[in-house]
Design an enzyme around this catalytic site. Sequence first.
Site, PDB file in Angstrom:
ATOM      1  N   ARG A  66       0.865  -1.186   0.000  1.00  0.00           N
ATOM      2  CA  ARG A  66       0.000   0.000   0.000  1.00  0.00           C
ATOM      3  C   ARG A  66       0.904   1.240   0.000  1.00  0.00           C
ATOM      4  O   ARG A  66       1.651   1.466   0.953  1.00  0.00           O
ATOM      5  CB  ARG A  66      -0.895   0.007   1.244  1.00  0.00           C
ATOM      6  CG  ARG A  66      -1.672   1.300   1.399  1.00  0.00           C
ATOM      7  CD  ARG A  66      -2.537   1.295   2.656  1.00  0.00           C
ATOM      8  NE  ARG A  66      -3.256   2.545   2.760  1.00  0.00           N
ATOM      9  CZ  ARG A  66      -3.081   3.441   3.740  1.00  0.00           C
ATOM     10  NH1 ARG A  66      -2.227   3.229   4.718  1.00  0.00           N
ATOM     11  NH2 ARG A  66      -3.779   4.554   3.744  1.00  0.00           N
ATOM     12  N   HIS A 110      -3.138  10.949   0.584  1.00  0.00           N
ATOM     13  CA  HIS A 110      -2.583  10.776   1.931  1.00  0.00           C
ATOM     14  C   HIS A 110      -2.009  12.140   2.348  1.00  0.00           C
ATOM     15  O   HIS A 110      -0.824  12.287   2.596  1.00  0.00           O
ATOM     16  CB  HIS A 110      -1.528   9.673   1.919  1.00  0.00           C
ATOM     17  CG  HIS A 110      -1.203   9.109   3.273  1.00  0.00           C
ATOM     18  ND1 HIS A 110      -1.311   7.778   3.590  1.00  0.00           N
ATOM     19  CD2 HIS A 110      -0.764   9.699   4.420  1.00  0.00           C
ATOM     20  CE1 HIS A 110      -0.948   7.569   4.838  1.00  0.00           C
ATOM     21  NE2 HIS A 110      -0.611   8.732   5.368  1.00  0.00           N
ATOM     22  N   GLU A 155      -7.369   8.318   6.234  1.00  0.00           N
ATOM     23  CA  GLU A 155      -7.657   8.968   7.517  1.00  0.00           C
ATOM     24  C   GLU A 155      -8.202  10.388   7.370  1.00  0.00           C
ATOM     25  O   GLU A 155      -7.587  11.355   7.839  1.00  0.00           O
ATOM     26  CB  GLU A 155      -6.401   9.003   8.389  1.00  0.00           C
ATOM     27  CG  GLU A 155      -5.860   7.634   8.746  1.00  0.00           C
ATOM     28  CD  GLU A 155      -4.642   7.704   9.680  1.00  0.00           C
ATOM     29  OE1 GLU A 155      -4.215   8.810  10.035  1.00  0.00           O
ATOM     30  OE2 GLU A 155      -4.129   6.637  10.048  1.00  0.00           O
ATOM     31  N   ASN A 277      -7.255   1.864   9.876  1.00  0.00           N
ATOM     32  CA  ASN A 277      -5.952   2.067  10.517  1.00  0.00           C
ATOM     33  C   ASN A 277      -6.179   2.071  12.014  1.00  0.00           C
ATOM     34  O   ASN A 277      -6.977   2.863  12.519  1.00  0.00           O
ATOM     35  CB  ASN A 277      -5.331   3.404  10.100  1.00  0.00           C
ATOM     36  CG  ASN A 277      -4.912   3.425   8.638  1.00  0.00           C
ATOM     37  OD1 ASN A 277      -4.989   2.410   7.954  1.00  0.00           O
ATOM     38  ND2 ASN A 277      -4.460   4.576   8.173  1.00  0.00           N
ATOM     39  N   TYR A 279      -4.256   2.111  15.838  1.00  0.00           N
ATOM     40  CA  TYR A 279      -3.041   2.261  16.647  1.00  0.00           C
ATOM     41  C   TYR A 279      -3.302   2.033  18.133  1.00  0.00           C
ATOM     42  O   TYR A 279      -2.513   1.388  18.801  1.00  0.00           O
ATOM     43  CB  TYR A 279      -2.394   3.636  16.398  1.00  0.00           C
ATOM     44  CG  TYR A 279      -1.752   3.675  15.033  1.00  0.00           C
ATOM     45  CD1 TYR A 279      -0.469   3.200  14.833  1.00  0.00           C
ATOM     46  CD2 TYR A 279      -2.467   4.117  13.912  1.00  0.00           C
ATOM     47  CE1 TYR A 279       0.116   3.173  13.570  1.00  0.00           C
ATOM     48  CE2 TYR A 279      -1.894   4.087  12.649  1.00  0.00           C
ATOM     49  CZ  TYR A 279      -0.605   3.612  12.483  1.00  0.00           C
ATOM     50  OH  TYR A 279      -0.040   3.557  11.238  1.00  0.00           O
ATOM     51  N   GLU A 337      -3.292  -0.036   8.125  1.00  0.00           N
ATOM     52  CA  GLU A 337      -2.104   0.386   8.887  1.00  0.00           C
ATOM     53  C   GLU A 337      -2.216  -0.153  10.300  1.00  0.00           C
ATOM     54  O   GLU A 337      -3.280  -0.070  10.927  1.00  0.00           O
ATOM     55  CB  GLU A 337      -2.001   1.916   9.022  1.00  0.00           C
ATOM     56  CG  GLU A 337      -1.576   2.638   7.791  1.00  0.00           C
ATOM     57  CD  GLU A 337      -1.439   4.150   8.021  1.00  0.00           C
ATOM     58  OE1 GLU A 337      -1.191   4.584   9.168  1.00  0.00           O
ATOM     59  OE2 GLU A 337      -1.607   4.884   7.028  1.00  0.00           O
TER      60      GLU A 337
HETATM   61  O1  IFM Z   1       2.558   8.083   9.794  1.00  0.00           O
HETATM   62  C1  IFM Z   1       1.177   8.043   9.998  1.00  0.00           C
HETATM   63  C2  IFM Z   1       0.457   7.811   8.698  1.00  0.00           C
HETATM   64  O2  IFM Z   1       0.762   8.781   7.763  1.00  0.00           O
HETATM   65  C3  IFM Z   1      -1.029   7.839   8.926  1.00  0.00           C
HETATM   66  N1  IFM Z   1      -1.423   6.950   9.992  1.00  0.00           N
HETATM   67  C4  IFM Z   1      -0.676   7.026  11.227  1.00  0.00           C
HETATM   68  C5  IFM Z   1       0.809   6.944  10.957  1.00  0.00           C
HETATM   69  C6  IFM Z   1       1.578   7.028  12.284  1.00  0.00           C
HETATM   70  O3  IFM Z   1       1.332   8.228  12.918  1.00  0.00           O
END
Ligand code: IFM
Length: 420
Positions: A66, A110, A155, A277, A279, A337
């Site tokens: 990706r 992006h 995002e 995504n 985290y 992600e």
């Molecule tokens: O680096 C970023 C990415 O560009 C978008 N998602 C989160 C990542 C980590 O912060």
Amino acid sequence: MGVSTAGYQIEGAVAEGGRGPSIWDTFSHTPGRTLNGDTGDVACDHYHRWEEDLDLMAELGVGAYRFSVAWPRIQPDGTGAPNPDGLDFYDRLVDGLAARGITAVPTLFHWDLPQALEDRDGWLSRETALRFAEYAGHVADRLGDRVTRWITLNEPVVHMAQGYAWGTHAPGRTLNLEALPVAHHQLLGHGLAARQLRERGATEVMITNNCTPVSPASDSEVDQVAAMLYDGFHNRLFNDPVLTGKYPEFLEEGLAPVIQDGDLEIIATPLDALGINYYNPTLVGAPTSEGEMFDLRPIEGVPTTAFGWPVVPEGLHELLTGLKNTYENLPPVYITENGCSTDDVLDDQFRIDYLDGHLGAVKRAIQDGVDVRGYFVWSLLDNFEWAEGYSQRFGLVRVDFKTLTRTPRASFRWLRDALR
Ligand code: IFM
């Protein structure tokens, strides 16, 4: 299994191949905007070293890559005929991936908006949504014979919040709630672009949303309301309209001035898949100062990444099963992600544990009936982490930003061996 990167974070070569300036060039060159004044001028120099990077992916053994297409390379002014040199770069990349047996998964936006469009009000303007669809068509005209899986936006919540509401990312506007039109125009751009892609043979069109499971800090009503608001702004503002054709009720009034007849039908153009995504989860309490809507609280008792983000693999399982329970028509999901920043070490056992834990969470979600089709590690390489410059290292591969030498970390070998 794949790896994920983004144009401005790795490519460099900002003045080559006819590329026009983006909002991130402007922002990062403005004193005080990024840590140490870092910019993406050179980044990982992927624009020149892409073959070496593709070889690394082949050695890793991933099946998909990706990456994001830089809009200012394709339309330096954000409009008009496409720039052949810009298209050529991604054309070579896609061929290089095919030669190595790796599926190309381009993201069309992006965050690196052509500066010329920001000068005409960026995503605050409906015009940008129309221009985005036009740009998507140009890219698909060139790559659509080999690329069938596409991501429109990355995002949109982060771009709206950090870029237009708080000003911590490009374009650096501080509009607070007045930034809401940016959500609608990005989503409209997504829907319009999805249609352009489909007309050109795309079979898997998705949007990538940054999602977080939200919990109230306590059972108190004020904390619960704050958590509901945060969930609404962060998750539902972007998931509801694409999956149900409606905005969360509490946001309808604020968005009404920019919604035109037919917009929500366009936005809800059926998705073939949803990109997620993930985290970390978010703990939310009632605001502690006037003018705020919520207060983000630390999650105690768990490890934290170099960025200070809590590590909670179970949050990914909770998120995925929660999406399945919330949206009856949830399409297949890709984790587009997931990853962590670590200290600048080669022996990154922390990342191995992080990835292992999160892959376990995905496995449990699949066992619980969520249709997860793929998982992309963020990221292949250490890269330009936006306002944090080069201080946060997310790569399976270490990059020495002085020499641009790439050195695979222990996590790279761990993943390679696991994939074998
Ligand atoms: O680096 C970023 C990415 O560009 C978008 N998602 C989160 C990542 C980590 O912060």
